[in-house]
Scaffold this motif. Structure first.
Motif, PDB file in Angstrom:
ATOM      1  N   ALA A  43      31.392  18.728 -31.773  1.00  0.00           N
ATOM      2  CA  ALA A  43      30.230  18.642 -31.950  1.00  0.00           C
ATOM      3  C   ALA A  43      29.376  18.011 -30.692  1.00  0.00           C
ATOM      4  N   TRP A  44      29.549  16.851 -30.627  1.00  0.00           N
ATOM      5  CA  TRP A  44      28.691  16.140 -29.622  1.00  0.00           C
ATOM      6  C   TRP A  44      28.997  16.927 -28.369  1.00  0.00           C
ATOM      7  N   ASP A  45      30.228  17.386 -27.709  1.00  0.00           N
ATOM      8  CA  ASP A  45      30.530  17.895 -26.346  1.00  0.00           C
ATOM      9  C   ASP A  45      29.650  19.407 -26.560  1.00  0.00           C
ATOM     10  N   VAL A  46      29.389  19.960 -27.402  1.00  0.00           N
ATOM     11  CA  VAL A  46      28.714  21.322 -27.293  1.00  0.00           C
ATOM     12  C   VAL A  46      27.258  21.093 -27.738  1.00  0.00           C
ATOM     13  N   GLY A  47      26.598  19.683 -27.734  1.00  0.00           N
ATOM     14  CA  GLY A  47      25.225  19.526 -27.762  1.00  0.00           C
ATOM     15  C   GLY A  47      24.633  19.230 -29.096  1.00  0.00           C
ATOM     16  N   TYR A  48      25.399  18.677 -30.193  1.00  0.00           N
ATOM     17  CA  TYR A  48      25.025  18.485 -31.552  1.00  0.00           C
ATOM     18  C   TYR A  48      25.192  16.997 -31.765  1.00  0.00           C
ATOM     19  N   GLY A  49      24.094  16.332 -31.774  1.00  0.00           N
ATOM     20  CA  GLY A  49      24.282  14.969 -32.428  1.00  0.00           C
ATOM     21  C   GLY A  49      24.575  14.833 -33.804  1.00  0.00           C
ATOM     22  N   ASP A  50      23.966  15.737 -34.703  1.00  0.00           N
ATOM     23  CA  ASP A  50      24.274  15.780 -36.114  1.00  0.00           C
ATOM     24  C   ASP A  50      25.319  16.470 -36.389  1.00  0.00           C
ATOM     25  N   VAL A  51      26.464  15.968 -36.773  1.00  0.00           N
ATOM     26  CA  VAL A  51      27.571  16.580 -37.149  1.00  0.00           C
ATOM     27  C   VAL A  51      27.241  17.650 -38.543  1.00  0.00           C
ATOM     28  N   SER A  52      26.783  17.142 -39.150  1.00  0.00           N
ATOM     29  CA  SER A  52      26.427  17.974 -40.545  1.00  0.00           C
ATOM     30  C   SER A  52      25.621  19.232 -39.924  1.00  0.00           C
ATOM     31  N   ALA A  53      24.636  19.278 -39.282  1.00  0.00           N
ATOM     32  CA  ALA A  53      24.206  20.563 -38.722  1.00  0.00           C
ATOM     33  C   ALA A  53      24.854  21.419 -37.841  1.00  0.00           C
ATOM     34  N   PHE A  54      25.762  20.732 -37.008  1.00  0.00           N
ATOM     35  CA  PHE A  54      26.902  21.575 -36.455  1.00  0.00           C
ATOM     36  C   PHE A  54      27.773  22.532 -37.272  1.00  0.00           C
ATOM     37  N   ARG A  55      28.195  21.559 -38.437  1.00  0.00           N
ATOM     38  CA  ARG A  55      29.126  22.223 -39.324  1.00  0.00           C
ATOM     39  C   ARG A  55      28.391  23.404 -40.161  1.00  0.00           C
TER      40      ARG A  55
END
Length: 340
Positions: free
Chosen positions: A294-306
């Motif tokens: 999630a961090w590598d592709v640009g999402y600091g919020d893992v819940s939002a990434f999921r």
């Protein structure tokens, strides 16, 4: 010897130019296997089976004739006609007006039309799909919708049964279609045994987890193409409208309108697709944790990434990795939490 009463339906497979022979013969074998299982379960000659026949234009191109029949010597009653996939892309498929006319005539006599993958284009030529929900291979969905605007194309679904019209998605979705027809004609128990014998999933799958991000790049808008290239090169980590519009040399409202017209997506949606495509790749080929991906592709919020990943890929990240991952994984937090 099978009696006339034991044949519950005849499935006619249409062999058109450049069709996928694996589907033609695979369906023939699938229905035969289902019939053998049905016969082994039955206790009399009237145990239901499916008759299979192959049809194609004759050498003169005037008539559609039967070239194979699993139960020859009986009058034909075509309950279903299957249009298999094409081995060439839809734009290269040759015109087939005679076959479309034959399909229309047979449908008028009561046959259900069933298409697989690009076979939907030949089915659509009949006009019988107008106003219906249909599916095809996800890579051809936009072209099908553009060429036949009266259709409602849903590329997420693998099989759409609209009664007298059945459409199936990907190039190997003939297994889903075949098993769907087996369930309808011979019962769900025979279908499940057939699927087990063939070591394939029963119907009910979605195309969505298999859909890749197809970027529209042939739109002719150089300013938008410049932004697309930049987003791809940078992994869409910065997709603020102001910055993107400046890179295109356009005002913000004009940029957003032209971007959507060219790509079919809003800039934010486009950026999400690029990020999720990269996340898919990392889930498939690396041992990185979901949080790190999630961090590598640009999402600091893992819940939002999921949430975004599941909406676009049709599976949660951990489920996607279990299904498509090529690297032996250590259990992740999601998998551990789900263990009873």
């Amino acid at each position: 010897m099978d009696t006339d009463d034991s044949i519950c339906t005849e499935v006619a497979i249409l062999c058109y130019p450049d069709c996928q022979l694996a589907a033609v013969y695979g369906l023939t074998d699938l229905f035969r296997i289902a019939g053998e299982i049905s016969r082994d379960r039955g206790d009399d000659e009237a145990t239901p089976i499916i008759r299979v026949s192959h049809w194609q234009l004759d050498a003169a191109g005037a008539d559609v004739v039967c070239t194979f029949d699993s139960h020859p010597g009986r009058p034909h009653r075509l309950g279903h006609i299957v249009i298999p996939p094409s081995l060439i892309v839809p734009s290269r498929m040759q015109p087939m007006q005679a076959l479309a006319a034959w399909l229309t005539a047979q449908h008028g006599k009561g046959s259900r039309l069933c298409s697989v993958c690009a076979g939907a284009f030949l089915a659509a030529d009949t006009g019988l799909l107008d106003g219906r929900d249909v599916t095809t291979h996800w890579a051809f969905a936009a072209e099908l919708a553009e060429r036949y605007p009266k259709l409602r194309v849903d590329a997420d679904r693998m099989v759409i049964d609209d009664g007298d019209i059945v459409t199936a998605g990907g190039i190997l979705a003939w297994t889903d279609l075949g098993l769907t027809l087996v369930a309808q004609q011979l019962g769900p128990s025979i279908m499940l045994d057939t699927a087990r014998f063939l070591l394939t999933d029963p119907p009910g799958r979605l195309q969505q987890p298999f859909i890749g991000f197809v970027q529209r790049r042939d739109h002719g808008d150089e300013a938008i193409l410049k932004v697309q290239n930049w987003l791809q090169a940078t992994g869409a980590r910065d997709h603020a409208i102001e910055a993107l519009a400046g890179r295109a040399g356009l005002g913000e409202r004009t940029f957003q309108r032209r971007f959507h017209k060219a790509t079919g997506l809003r800039p934010t949606e486009y950026a999400q697709h690029i990020r999720v495509a990269k996340a898919r790749e990392l889930l498939e080929t690396s041992r990185k944790s979901i949080e790190q991906i999630a961090w590598d592709v640009g999402y600091g919020d893992v819940s939002a990434f999921r949430r975004i990943f599941q909406r676009l890929a049709g599976l949660a990240p951990a489920d996607y990795r279990r299904r498509f991952g090529t690297v032996l994984q250590e259990p992740d937090d999601e998998a551990v939490a789900a263990t009873p």
